[in-house]
Design an enzyme around this catalytic site. Structure first.
Site, PDB file in Angstrom:
ATOM      1  N   ASP A   1      30.525  51.588  44.264  1.00  0.00           N
ATOM      2  CA  ASP A   1      31.173  52.755  43.672  1.00  0.00           C
ATOM      3  C   ASP A   1      31.716  52.476  42.283  1.00  0.00           C
ATOM      4  O   ASP A   1      32.258  53.363  41.638  1.00  0.00           O
ATOM      5  CB  ASP A   1      32.289  53.285  44.577  1.00  0.00           C
TER       6      ASP A   1
ATOM      7  N   ASP B   1      27.037  48.474  49.163  1.00  0.00           N
ATOM      8  CA  ASP B   1      28.321  48.795  49.749  1.00  0.00           C
ATOM      9  C   ASP B   1      28.078  49.926  50.751  1.00  0.00           C
ATOM     10  O   ASP B   1      27.052  50.609  50.677  1.00  0.00           O
ATOM     11  CB  ASP B   1      29.288  49.232  48.635  1.00  0.00           C
TER      12      ASP B   1
ATOM     13  N   CYS C   1      21.891  51.298   4.661  1.00  0.00           N
ATOM     14  CA  CYS C   1      21.294  50.020   5.034  1.00  0.00           C
ATOM     15  C   CYS C   1      22.225  49.297   6.005  1.00  0.00           C
ATOM     16  O   CYS C   1      23.322  49.768   6.321  1.00  0.00           O
ATOM     17  CB  CYS C   1      21.043  49.157   3.807  1.00  0.00           C
TER      18      CYS C   1
END
Length: 790
Positions: free
Chosen positions: A685, A508, A104
């Site tokens: 990136d 970019d 649970c």
């Protein structure tokens, strides 16, 4: 009656002296293991676990368990499941665990609270999958210590292994299938008996035959109520103990009330019985749960199937020649051979040969990709043409395919706002349903007392918000799986919610619009040093950089040129010392040049050289931007100081372009758009663009090998193309449309059935069928996402 252990509920042996004081009461323990577990829980200040748990803990055998955990500290074992990560520049380790014994939400709370006491340790427990993502500072703890901490509070944890997890999932499916089968068989039997009872009403069935049929119906219905319906009771109890009301509460009330009233009528021989309604209701509900479970498993099969594509053996090249070994025995720096038609057994860099590679299992792109010496290949992809030699760079948990599994698991625990909205609706809906049922009972009690109970029961059953609860998570699960299939790794739950709302896309340049594979095209000495010398100095400085520009200088590195005291100046360049002399390489401004048309090298007195680098545009960049531009404001934010970046932007058809920006300037540009009410996605990136990615409404990174494990973007493009983002936007819109349809369907069903049920026009068995059919309709609608050809 014999004493039961307070921790595990097993019988306490006669003469046992093991006790633990819990909340001021001495509680019996069956063995020293359970006593030790209870003491550990109390010592950590987590006694609330015993107040809120819904099931007993597992019986403990701590000494043998803890001794076996030490094996996980062996390095040759760890590489299979432990991955490296970074946080604040400090190395951390990360592992995905399977945890037995979670019953649970209180169990998850206890584990997280207990582990979070340890400095730097983070653990997120997923109650549904019984998995946990655990990370810790690399040098502060051993894995066996952390697993011991988990064992000390009564849970068995081990690194997640696909086969064992699938076996566990199969067990859970079999258990649910058994509940469904029992309910189905009992329902058929009880329905046949009910037909006899209903027929008897018209032909004066003798009372002893009627009573016999009722008792037989009770016999068949009892296992359904006491066994098949258990999941609803446990779920409702856990919610109540957690201070919440969930959809299983009215379900449990309806089942127990109908069964209890029917038992009373059978025992007293007075009143009506509805054993067939109870059985059918439970059966239909469990069918919905079974369909939901299978939908979730189908949606999660993509990651599992990827792991299964990793071959079991590899061709190891050593001083003794070539030998075939188990792929799990590979280590970094091993050299392996991969023949045409074979799958890559581990991540590695090509050191000999060139071939086309099918990377569809990672990126969804069926088109073969040419790979040459120096390129990285990933485990599970297929070598199509020529033999290759690879130097292994990542094994076990560090392989890209396993990184994807961990990232997906981390994303699974989070919820987007639309899912939270559905939860809030359900939270209000269930109390409103209970109040409506009470009002219905009171009205019918005064109007027609003999019908009050059964009309109220129909209201509880017919209006159960099962479909509403499934509407959002089912669609999100299927949508996420579909995006993964197309090479889009969803790292945050907000992706599917935010993608359709975007208005501005910022890109970019280096490594995003271009491939980020730079080559040196021009070397221009500006002082007395020759080409060879300036290239050697530049290569020595760039050896300490991970920037894509650094790759262009690596072929010119000389062992006699070594840089020390290096400093990375974000967005500007690198400085360092060679033979006691200080040098700088980077932008014109950083090196003291009046122009920004190249990369400059300088010492403390003068400029030494100018370098011009070239980068290739991604093959599908122009097509992708062309598809996006009519619908979004598309712009370029580049840190490249070269003005040619503007020409590239014009070539791509971008509306706006900025070059030579620092990370702070990129962030400021993006914030200006957000202040004007724009919803902005940033493509970068994931490393140099960290500030702007963090500030964007949605951050998207190109997957670049080992950077993937450290990337904090919301969405990662796994392949080398930009086009999948078009597919991603389409899938996100489809998912939103499916969610709206699901919510509309579930709410319309409830709105239509409520007045009918309140008026007593819907018998309980029809209410059960209607409610289950609405849930199945929602699941079926969500599964269309997996079938649609996008």
């Amino acid at each position: 009656m014999s004493l039961r252990c307070f921790h595990c509920a097993e019988p306490v042996p006669a003469g046992s002296q093991f006790h633990t004081i819990i909340d001021g009461v001495s509680q019996p323990m069956c063995c020293p293991g359970c006593a030790a577990v209870a003491d550990a829980i109390l010592a950590a200040g987590l006694s609330d676990y015993y107040r809120y748990r819904t099931e007993p803990g597992a019986k403990q055998d701590l000494p043998s368990e803890i001794a076996s955990l030490a094996a996980y500290d062996l390095q040759e074992v760890q590489h299979e499941f432990i991955a490296n990560s970074q946080q604040g520049g400090k190395p951390r380790l990360e592992v995905l665990l399977s945890i037995d014994g979670i019953s649970c939400a209180a169990c998850a709370w206890l584990i997280e609270k207990h582990l979070h006491r340890l400095a730097g340790v983070r653990i997120d427990v997923n109650t549904t999958t019984q998995r946990a993502l655990l990370s810790w500072p690399e040098h502060d703890y051993k894995l066996s210590q952390l697993l011991t901490e988990i064992a000390s509070i009564g849970y068995r944890a081990a690194p997640f292994q696909l086969d064992s997890q699938e076996q566990e999932n199969a067990k859970q499916s079999q258990k649910l299938l058994l509940r469904v089968g029992l309910a189905g068989l009992a329902t058929m039997q009880v329905m046949m008996l009910a037909v006899a009872l209903y027929t008897g009403y018209f032909h004066d069935l003798e009372s002893h035959y009627r009573d016999f049929i009722r008792w037989v119906s009770l016999l068949f219905a009892t296992p359904v109520v006491l066994y098949s319906a258990q999941p609803f009771y446990f779920s409702a109890t856990r919610a109540l103990l957690g201070g919440r009301i969930n959809m299983d509460l009215p379900v449990s009330i309806a089942i127990l009330l109908a069964y209890g009233a029917s038992v009373k009528a059978t025992w007293l021989g007075v009143g009506e019985v509805y054993f067939e309604s109870v059985s059918m209701f439970t059966f239909f509900l469990l069918l919905g749960r079974l369909a939901e479970q299978r939908a979730r498993r189908k949606a999660s099969e993509h990651a599992s199937n990827r792991q299964k594509l990793i071959p079991l053996t590899a061709r190891l090249i050593s001083a003794d020649g070539e030998q075939q070994i188990a792929a799990s025995g590979l280590s970094c720096d091993h050299v392996i051979r991969v023949l045409p038609g074979e799958r890559i057994p581990a991540d590695g860099v090509i050191i000999a040969g060139q071939s086309d590679i099918n990377e569809a299992m990672l990126t969804g792109e069926q088109q073969p990709v040419p790979r040459n010496v120096g390129d990285t290949l990933y485990a599970g992809t297929i070598n199509l043409q020529q033999p290759l030699q690879l130097k292994v760079t990542a094994v076990g948990a560090a392989m890209r395919v396993n990184t994807i599994v961990r990232l997906q698991e981390a994303a699974a625990a989070s919820k987007p706002e639309i899912a939270k909205l559905a939860d809030r609706i359900a939270n209000y809906f269930v109390p409103a349903l209970l109040l409506l049922a009470l009002a219905t009972y009171l009205f019918w009690h005064f109007y027609q007392p003999e019908q009050a109970f059964w009309v109220t029961l129909s209201v509880l059953v017919a209006t159960c918000p099962c479909a509403l609860a499934l509407a959002t998570p089912a669609a999100l699960t299927c949508g996420t799986a579909k995006m993964t299939e197309h090479g889009l790794l969803v790292r945050s739950a907000r992706v599917l919610e935010t993608l359709p709302k975007l208005t501005s896309l910022l890109f970019d340049k280096t490594g995003t619009l271009t491939e980020g594979q730079f080559t040196l095209t021009t070397v221009e000495p500006l002082a007395t040093l020759d080409n060879h010398t300036v290239l050697s100095i530049a290569a020595a400085l760039e050896a300490h950089s991970s920037h894509p520009y650094a790759q262009a200088f690596r072929p010119y590195a000389q062992p006699q040129w070594r840089a020390s005291d290096n400093q990375n100046h974000l967005g500007q360049g690198i400085s360092g010392s060679i033979d006691g002399k200080r040098y700088r390489i980077g932008t014109g401004q950083f090196c003291g040049a009046s122009s920004e048309d190249g990369i400059y090298l300088a010492d403390d007195q003068q400029l030494l050289a100018r370098f011009v680098l070239a980068d290739k545009l991604r093959v599908d960049a122009k097509h992708t931007i062309g598809q996006l531009s009519p619908h979004y404001h598309c712009a370029m934010l580049s840190g490249d100081p070269n003005p040619q970046a503007v020409m590239l932007a014009q070539e791509l058809g971008l509306e706006d372009a900025h070059f030579g920006l620092s990370p702070e300037q990129k962030l400021a540009q993006m914030q200006q758009l957000q202040q004007r009410g724009q919803r902005v996605a940033m493509f970068g990136d994931g490393v140099n663009d960290a500030p702007v990615l963090a500030g964007a409404d949605l951050s998207v990174a190109m997957g670049q090998g080992t950077d993937l494990a450290q990337c904090s973007a919301d969405l990662i493009l796994l392949g080398s193309r930009l086009a999948p983002v078009l597919t991603g936007i389409t899938i996100a819109k489809q998912t939103h449309r499916i969610i709206r349809q699901n919510l509309t369907l579930s709410l319309c069903y409830n709105a239509a059935v409520v007045p009918l049920a309140v008026c007593g026009l819907v018998p309980p068995y029809l209410a059960a069928a209607g409610m289950s059919l609405s849930s199945l309709a929602v699941l079926g609608n969500s599964l269309r996402l997996l079938k649609d050809k996008t």
